[in-house]
Design an enzyme around this catalytic site. Structure first.
Site, PDB file in Angstrom:
ATOM      1  N   GLU A  44       0.843  -1.197   0.000  1.00  0.00           N
ATOM      2  CA  GLU A  44       0.000   0.000   0.000  1.00  0.00           C
ATOM      3  C   GLU A  44       0.879   1.249   0.000  1.00  0.00           C
ATOM      4  O   GLU A  44       1.896   1.322   0.685  1.00  0.00           O
ATOM      5  CB  GLU A  44      -0.879   0.003   1.259  1.00  0.00           C
ATOM      6  CG  GLU A  44      -1.736   1.255   1.403  1.00  0.00           C
ATOM      7  CD  GLU A  44      -2.519   1.276   2.712  1.00  0.00           C
ATOM      8  OE1 GLU A  44      -3.484   2.066   2.786  1.00  0.00           O
ATOM      9  OE2 GLU A  44      -2.194   0.507   3.643  1.00  0.00           O
ATOM     10  N   LYS A 133      -9.059   3.192  -2.560  1.00  0.00           N
ATOM     11  CA  LYS A 133      -9.487   2.770  -1.230  1.00  0.00           C
ATOM     12  C   LYS A 133     -10.835   3.409  -0.872  1.00  0.00           C
ATOM     13  O   LYS A 133     -10.997   4.627  -0.954  1.00  0.00           O
ATOM     14  CB  LYS A 133      -8.417   3.167  -0.224  1.00  0.00           C
ATOM     15  CG  LYS A 133      -8.519   2.521   1.145  1.00  0.00           C
ATOM     16  CD  LYS A 133      -7.288   2.914   1.969  1.00  0.00           C
ATOM     17  CE  LYS A 133      -7.212   2.159   3.280  1.00  0.00           C
ATOM     18  NZ  LYS A 133      -5.990   2.518   4.031  1.00  0.00           N
ATOM     19  N   CYS A 167      -5.603  -2.610   2.726  1.00  0.00           N
ATOM     20  CA  CYS A 167      -5.488  -2.463   4.178  1.00  0.00           C
ATOM     21  C   CYS A 167      -6.825  -2.736   4.877  1.00  0.00           C
ATOM     22  O   CYS A 167      -7.392  -3.806   4.712  1.00  0.00           O
ATOM     23  CB  CYS A 167      -4.905  -1.091   4.508  1.00  0.00           C
ATOM     24  SG  CYS A 167      -4.074  -1.017   6.129  1.00  0.00           S
TER      25      CYS A 167
END
Length: 311
Positions: A44, A133, A167
């Site tokens: 990430e 995200k 994540c």
């Protein structure tokens, strides 16, 4: 039996430096490709950094000028989706004939908002898809915007169906289900979470989704940060090891094939037996006979169709 060789790269970028990080990416991709990797995953926010430890001068009700200077440095080194950096990443994938998935900080087309994004490149160098995200976590919300369902991307390739989440999106059950629903087989989970509890989450997802899970984190020390960064003094009380890693590769039964790797840079490799995907669904198929569509209804707004690509 089809076997796919994959690699996850646990490394630090040249923090806050787009061009030097691109150079490091090229070296690491070449190394993994020379060892036979067909799919390579980076962490990430690998380009230009996961800015661990910084507040960007924010408290409720105000922002500092020095914090804005740090954000400007971050913004200047973020990835322009129409820029030469996309061409460079594509050429790295093409030169090494690999699928490349890499976490970047993406600069919005209008030049404002930043997004935490996962990019997918083909062995021909094409940008296949991107995923922004959905929900930045905690203080990440100060510096990153939110993605939407239009970037919940999956790609059908000769290796298998690629897809994944970034994540703590992986803690969102419906986001995971969006991947399972489209038949993800190679589930990519770039992260900044270096807690040992993250391993439990990754093993759960592999078992739940009956998919291979590749999780990739950075290994970062405080001394790696550029000495001229604004507000660098904020890190004085941080430990020397800012992120200890924990990258891992897991099979559809939740068994660890490689890793976890702690406290160093390195590349993990695994040969994936794709027959394991089908065998594992005999007794549990989360989007098949366990879905119980007579009881539950599930839909994702604006989710794209699975892209078909044969490299």
């Amino acid at each position: 039996m089809q076997t796919v060789k994959v690699a996850v790269v646990q490394a630090a970028p040249a923090l806050f430096d787009l061009n030097k990080t691109l150079e490091k990416t090229a070296v690491l991709v070449k190394e993994a490709a020379q060892k036979g990797a067909q799919l390579i995953l980076f962490p990430e926010a690998f380009i230009p950094a996961y800015p661990r430890g910084f507040t960007f001068g924010t408290v409720v009700g105000s922002r500092s000028e020095e914090g804005k200077k740090l954000w400007l440095r971050y913004w200047e080194n973020a990835v322009n989706m129409q820029g030469k950096e996309i061409e460079k990443l594509g050429s790295i994938a093409k030169e090494n004939k690999v699928y490349l998935a890499i976490g970047v900080i993406e600069r919005a087309e209008n030049g404002g908002t930043l997004y935490c994004t996962l990019l997918y490149f083909s062995p021909r160098g094409a940008l296949l898809a991107r995923h922004q995200k959905l929900k930045p976590t905690a203080a990440e919300r100060v510096i990153w915007g939110e993605g939407d369902g239009s970037t919940l991307s999956t790609i059908k390739t000769e290796l298998g169906v690629l897809g994944g989440l970034i994540c703590w999106e992986n803690y969102m059950p419906l986001a995971r289900m969006s991947m399972y629903q489209k038949g993800v087989q190679l589930y990519l989970a770039p992260t900044a979470d270096h807690r040992e509890t993250w391993q439990t989450t990754m093993r759960h997802i592999a078992t739940e989704g009956r998919c291979f899970v590749l999780s990739c984190n950075q290994f970062v020390t405080k001394s790696m940060y550029p000495p001229d960064l604004p507000t660098l003094e904020e890190l004085k009380d941080q430990p020397e090891i800012m992120s200890k890693g924990g990258s891992v590769i897991i099979n559809p039964q939740g068994e660890i094939l490689a890793g976890p790797l702690w406290n160093e840079e390195g590349i993990l490799y695994a040969d994936l037996n794709m027959d394991d995907l089908h065998k594992s669904k005999m007794d549990f198929d989360v989007a098949g006979h366990y879905a119980r569509e007579d009881v539950f209804q599930f839909a994702v707004l604006n989710q794209p169709e699975t892209l078909n690509f044969q490299g």
